[in-house]
Motif scaffolding. Structure first.
Motif, PDB file in Angstrom:
ATOM      1  N   LEU A 193       0.835  -1.206   0.000  1.00 37.85           N
ATOM      2  CA  LEU A 193       0.000   0.000   0.000  1.00 37.85           C
ATOM      3  C   LEU A 193       0.870   1.258   0.000  1.00 37.85           C
ATOM      4  CD1 LEU A 193      -2.735  -1.097   2.563  1.00 37.85           C
ATOM      5  CD2 LEU A 193      -3.112  -0.618   0.136  1.00 37.85           C
ATOM      6  N   ARG A 194       1.942   1.258   0.788  1.00 33.09           N
ATOM      7  CA  ARG A 194       2.844   2.414   0.843  1.00 33.09           C
ATOM      8  C   ARG A 194       3.526   2.666  -0.496  1.00 33.09           C
ATOM      9  NH1 ARG A 194       8.183   1.125   3.822  1.00 33.09           N
ATOM     10  NH2 ARG A 194       8.489   0.156   1.763  1.00 33.09           N
ATOM     11  N   ASP A 195       4.073   1.611  -1.093  1.00 29.19           N
ATOM     12  CA  ASP A 195       4.905   1.781  -2.276  1.00 29.19           C
ATOM     13  C   ASP A 195       4.104   2.031  -3.547  1.00 29.19           C
ATOM     14  OD1 ASP A 195       7.033   1.350  -0.612  1.00 29.19           O
ATOM     15  OD2 ASP A 195       7.420  -0.708  -1.273  1.00 29.19           O
ATOM     16  N   ARG A 196       2.869   1.534  -3.606  1.00 36.78           N
ATOM     17  CA  ARG A 196       2.102   1.648  -4.840  1.00 36.78           C
ATOM     18  C   ARG A 196       0.887   2.565  -4.737  1.00 36.78           C
ATOM     19  NH1 ARG A 196       1.958  -4.458  -7.528  1.00 36.78           N
ATOM     20  NH2 ARG A 196       4.160  -4.482  -8.131  1.00 36.78           N
ATOM     21  N   TYR A 197       0.378   2.739  -3.520  1.00 45.21           N
ATOM     22  CA  TYR A 197      -0.908   3.434  -3.393  1.00 45.21           C
ATOM     23  C   TYR A 197      -0.896   4.522  -2.324  1.00 45.21           C
ATOM     24  CZ  TYR A 197      -2.342  -0.554  -6.192  1.00 45.21           C
ATOM     25  OH  TYR A 197      -2.425  -1.491  -7.200  1.00 45.21           O
ATOM     26  N   GLU A 198       0.290   5.017  -1.996  1.00 41.01           N
ATOM     27  CA  GLU A 198       0.424   6.089  -1.012  1.00 41.01           C
ATOM     28  C   GLU A 198      -0.275   5.731   0.303  1.00 41.01           C
ATOM     29  OE1 GLU A 198      -0.683   9.877  -2.630  1.00 41.01           O
ATOM     30  OE2 GLU A 198       0.350   9.516  -4.524  1.00 41.01           O
ATOM     31  N   GLY A 199      -0.249   4.438   0.616  1.00 41.55           N
ATOM     32  CA  GLY A 199      -0.816   3.983   1.882  1.00 41.55           C
ATOM     33  C   GLY A 199      -2.324   3.934   1.921  1.00 41.55           C
ATOM     34  N   SER A 200      -2.982   4.090   0.779  1.00 45.62           N
ATOM     35  CA  SER A 200      -4.440   4.237   0.749  1.00 45.62           C
ATOM     36  C   SER A 200      -5.130   3.021   0.140  1.00 45.62           C
ATOM     37  CB  SER A 200      -4.811   5.482  -0.064  1.00 45.62           C
ATOM     38  OG  SER A 200      -6.182   5.511  -0.350  1.00 45.62           O
ATOM     39  N   TYR A 201      -6.037   2.420   0.884  1.00 41.52           N
ATOM     40  CA  TYR A 201      -6.857   1.341   0.332  1.00 41.52           C
ATOM     41  C   TYR A 201      -7.823   1.884  -0.714  1.00 41.52           C
ATOM     42  CZ  TYR A 201      -6.297  -3.489   1.783  1.00 41.52           C
ATOM     43  OH  TYR A 201      -5.869  -4.795   1.883  1.00 41.52           O
ATOM     44  N   ASP A 202      -8.286   3.107  -0.546  1.00 41.76           N
ATOM     45  CA  ASP A 202      -9.174   3.694  -1.551  1.00 41.76           C
ATOM     46  C   ASP A 202      -8.480   3.784  -2.903  1.00 41.76           C
ATOM     47  OD1 ASP A 202     -11.286   3.963   0.192  1.00 41.76           O
ATOM     48  OD2 ASP A 202     -10.825   6.049   0.706  1.00 41.76           O
ATOM     49  N   ARG A 203      -7.202   4.159  -2.896  1.00 45.06           N
ATOM     50  CA  ARG A 203      -6.442   4.230  -4.143  1.00 45.06           C
ATOM     51  C   ARG A 203      -6.268   2.834  -4.756  1.00 45.06           C
ATOM     52  NH1 ARG A 203      -3.630   8.932  -5.418  1.00 45.06           N
ATOM     53  NH2 ARG A 203      -3.781  10.602  -3.870  1.00 45.06           N
ATOM     54  N   PHE A 204      -5.985   1.862  -3.899  1.00 45.89           N
ATOM     55  CA  PHE A 204      -5.873   0.497  -4.403  1.00 45.89           C
ATOM     56  C   PHE A 204      -7.170   0.050  -5.052  1.00 45.89           C
ATOM     57  CE2 PHE A 204      -7.162  -3.896  -3.417  1.00 45.89           C
ATOM     58  CZ  PHE A 204      -6.394  -4.546  -4.376  1.00 45.89           C
ATOM     59  N   LEU A 205      -8.286   0.244  -4.387  1.00 52.00           N
ATOM     60  CA  LEU A 205      -9.572  -0.223  -4.909  1.00 52.00           C
ATOM     61  C   LEU A 205      -9.910   0.458  -6.226  1.00 52.00           C
ATOM     62  CD1 LEU A 205     -11.564  -0.334  -1.562  1.00 52.00           C
ATOM     63  CD2 LEU A 205     -10.811  -2.302  -2.909  1.00 52.00           C
ATOM     64  N   ALA A 206      -9.636   1.762  -6.323  1.00 53.24           N
ATOM     65  CA  ALA A 206      -9.907   2.470  -7.571  1.00 53.24           C
ATOM     66  C   ALA A 206      -9.054   1.915  -8.705  1.00 53.24           C
ATOM     67  CB  ALA A 206      -9.640   3.966  -7.381  1.00 53.24           C
ATOM     68  N   ASP A 207      -7.800   1.619  -8.406  1.00 48.19           N
ATOM     69  CA  ASP A 207      -6.912   1.048  -9.420  1.00 48.19           C
ATOM     70  C   ASP A 207      -7.350  -0.364  -9.792  1.00 48.19           C
ATOM     71  OD1 ASP A 207      -4.459   0.776 -11.016  1.00 48.19           O
ATOM     72  OD2 ASP A 207      -3.805  -0.573  -9.421  1.00 48.19           O
ATOM     73  N   PHE A 208      -7.633  -1.179  -8.804  1.00 45.56           N
ATOM     74  CA  PHE A 208      -8.022  -2.574  -9.025  1.00 45.56           C
ATOM     75  C   PHE A 208      -9.262  -2.668  -9.909  1.00 45.56           C
ATOM     76  CE2 PHE A 208     -10.418  -6.368  -7.799  1.00 45.56           C
ATOM     77  CZ  PHE A 208      -9.460  -7.368  -7.885  1.00 45.56           C
ATOM     78  N   ARG A 209     -10.234  -1.805  -9.630  1.00 45.46           N
ATOM     79  CA  ARG A 209     -11.499  -1.864 -10.363  1.00 45.46           C
ATOM     80  C   ARG A 209     -11.421  -1.209 -11.732  1.00 45.46           C
ATOM     81  NH1 ARG A 209     -14.525  -0.450  -4.692  1.00 45.46           N
ATOM     82  NH2 ARG A 209     -14.812  -2.624  -3.985  1.00 45.46           N
ATOM     83  N   GLY A 210     -10.291  -0.583 -12.032  1.00 48.47           N
ATOM     84  CA  GLY A 210     -10.156   0.084 -13.315  1.00 48.47           C
ATOM     85  C   GLY A 210      -9.306  -0.652 -14.329  1.00 48.47           C
ATOM     86  N   ARG A 211      -8.905  -1.891 -14.003  1.00 51.02           N
ATOM     87  CA  ARG A 211      -8.064  -2.663 -14.920  1.00 51.02           C
ATOM     88  C   ARG A 211      -8.374  -4.145 -14.746  1.00 51.02           C
ATOM     89  NH1 ARG A 211      -4.279  -4.762 -11.477  1.00 51.02           N
ATOM     90  NH2 ARG A 211      -3.915  -3.541  -9.581  1.00 51.02           N
ATOM     91  N   ILE A 212      -7.660  -4.975 -15.480  1.00 47.67           N
ATOM     92  CA  ILE A 212      -7.866  -6.417 -15.380  1.00 47.67           C
ATOM     93  C   ILE A 212      -7.319  -6.904 -14.048  1.00 47.67           C
ATOM     94  CG2 ILE A 212      -7.264  -8.667 -16.379  1.00 47.67           C
ATOM     95  CD1 ILE A 212      -7.092  -7.255 -19.094  1.00 47.67           C
ATOM     96  N   ALA A 213      -8.156  -7.560 -13.282  1.00 50.71           N
ATOM     97  CA  ALA A 213      -7.756  -8.044 -11.964  1.00 50.71           C
ATOM     98  C   ALA A 213      -6.648  -9.086 -12.075  1.00 50.71           C
ATOM     99  CB  ALA A 213      -8.957  -8.645 -11.247  1.00 50.71           C
ATOM    100  N   GLY A 214      -5.706  -9.028 -11.132  1.00 57.90           N
ATOM    101  CA  GLY A 214      -4.641 -10.007 -11.089  1.00 57.90           C
ATOM    102  C   GLY A 214      -3.422  -9.659 -11.914  1.00 57.90           C
ATOM    103  N   THR A 215      -3.393  -8.496 -12.527  1.00 58.45           N
ATOM    104  CA  THR A 215      -2.250  -8.115 -13.346  1.00 58.45           C
ATOM    105  C   THR A 215      -1.134  -7.486 -12.505  1.00 58.45           C
ATOM    106  OG1 THR A 215      -3.432  -6.060 -13.883  1.00 58.45           O
ATOM    107  CG2 THR A 215      -3.540  -7.864 -15.488  1.00 58.45           C
ATOM    108  N   ARG A 216      -1.351  -7.325 -11.219  1.00 66.47           N
ATOM    109  CA  ARG A 216      -0.287  -6.991 -10.285  1.00 66.47           C
ATOM    110  C   ARG A 216      -0.227  -8.079  -9.235  1.00 66.47           C
ATOM    111  NH1 ARG A 216      -0.395  -0.414  -9.218  1.00 66.47           N
ATOM    112  NH2 ARG A 216       0.442   0.146 -11.275  1.00 66.47           N
ATOM    113  N   ASP A 217       0.988  -8.430  -8.824  1.00 66.34           N
ATOM    114  CA  ASP A 217       1.133  -9.587  -7.949  1.00 66.34           C
ATOM    115  C   ASP A 217       0.547  -9.365  -6.563  1.00 66.34           C
ATOM    116  OD1 ASP A 217       3.037  -7.847  -6.956  1.00 66.34           O
ATOM    117  OD2 ASP A 217       4.762  -9.098  -7.507  1.00 66.34           O
TER     118      ASP A 217
END
Length: 347
Positions: A193-217
């Protein structure tokens, strides 16, 4: 092993259930769900006979269509289950395959303001629907629940929460002993979360739902933790509370909410110990190389079941040589074991 579907000795009905409990759920997921009901050989030949029922629930990310998935040289579980009844290895029973998928990947079979009323859906809507349409023995002593991973978790907690509905359970590598199976992964999730999403779950969820799931490890790990938090620690308004801070350290008041629904700790509470003592049968197993240490959780739950006063002759416990994945071959022996213990209530 042929790679195509096999003929059933029994019959599998595919239907849809309209769930009152899931209407208006906070994720906006469908309230109409597929349901599969397996009827054993002989069901259509005697319209007076009634049968015990065994409810099968799935692990995290599980949905009903996955039961039809085929891997090389192996059969999917519904075919293995049919073979158990066709061979006479198990007394006949109705087997119900339940769908409890959510758009965060799972529900843990609990009622939660973060996901919806999946515990009520299972215990009230699904069971009533099956009993109204099929010749079940409509009694908790003739009804079992079984599952693997999060499904194994669901089997444990559902039997403890609703012993009036289910009188037997089987758990295969079910989520338990949360300090061991969940907590070790929190620091790595905090780092992602820190390295990719500035520590934010909201940022992760927005990214996850905007692309093909599973394309990041890190996708599945982060989403899985969020799904568990949605089930275990969502506030009344639906706000999901994560159990660790930016450094991966526990947030005590949130973590306590998770521990409150850990099957091992639940089994130590008087009301749930009483529920366990009422069970006709309890099957517990896990692989000795389980990647989430759910063999340790299985052992801890077995110890808690013993401490609750459940007689040894009602419990089957085994650790077998395997990891967490591809253990569908463990389900048929448990199904047969449960069927034998429910058999005296068919009629």
């Amino acid at each position: 092993m042929l790679p195509w579907s096999a003929d059933f000795a029994g019959r599998m009905d595919h239907d849809v259930i309209d769930s009152a409990a899931l209407r208006g759920n906070p994720l906006g997921d469908p309230h109409e769900r597929p349901i599969w009901v397996y009827l054993p050989p002989g069901y259509d030949e005697d319209d007076t006979r009634r049968y015990p029922s065994i409810y099968v629930i799935q692990g995290y990310t599980g949905h009903l269509g996955m039961w039809a998935n085929r891997t090389p040289f192996r059969q999917p579980y519904p075919e293995l289950a049919d073979a158990v009844f066709a061979s006479g290895e198990a007394p006949p029973a109705i087997v119900v395959y339940v769908d409890a998928w959510t758009s965060v990947g799972g529900s843990q079979y609990l009622d939660s303001p973060g996901t919806g009323r999946y515990h009520t859906y299972l215990c009230e809507d699904v069971v009533a629907w099956v009993d109204a349409r099929y010749r079940t023995v409509p009694d908790r002593d003739a009804r079992a629940i079984t599952g693997k991973s999060s499904g194994g978790y669901g089997a444990m907690v559902t039997a403890m929460l609703r012993p009036d509905v289910f009188g037997a359970l089987a758990t295969h590598a079910g989520d338990a002993l949360f300090e061991t199976c969940y907590q070790p992964g929190f620091p790595s999730s905090a780092r992602e979360l820190r390295d990719r999403y500035e520590g934010s779950y909201d940022r992760f969820l927005a990214d996850f739902r905007g692309r093909i799931a599973g394309t990041r490890d890190s996708d599945l790990t982060l989403m899985e933790t969020y799904a568990y938090a949605s089930a275990y620690s969502a506030d009344a308004d639906g706000t999901v509370r994560i159990p660790f801070d930016a450094n991966g350290a526990l947030v005590p008041e949130v973590w306590e909410r998770w521990l409150a629904v850990d099957p091992v700790l639940m089994a130590r509470r008087p009301e749930y110990a009483e529920a366990l003592r009422s069970m006709r049968a309890i099957w517990i197993d896990a692989g000795t190389r389980d990647e989430w240490y759910l063999d340790l959780g299985a052992t801890a739950f077995r110890e808690a079941v013993a401490a609750a006063g459940v007689p040894d002759d009602r419990v089957y416990f085994e650790l077998f040589e395997a990891g967490h994945m591809a253990i569908e071959y463990r389900y048929p022996p448990a199904l047969a074991w449960l069927s034998h213990r429910l058999a005296g209530l068919s009629g």
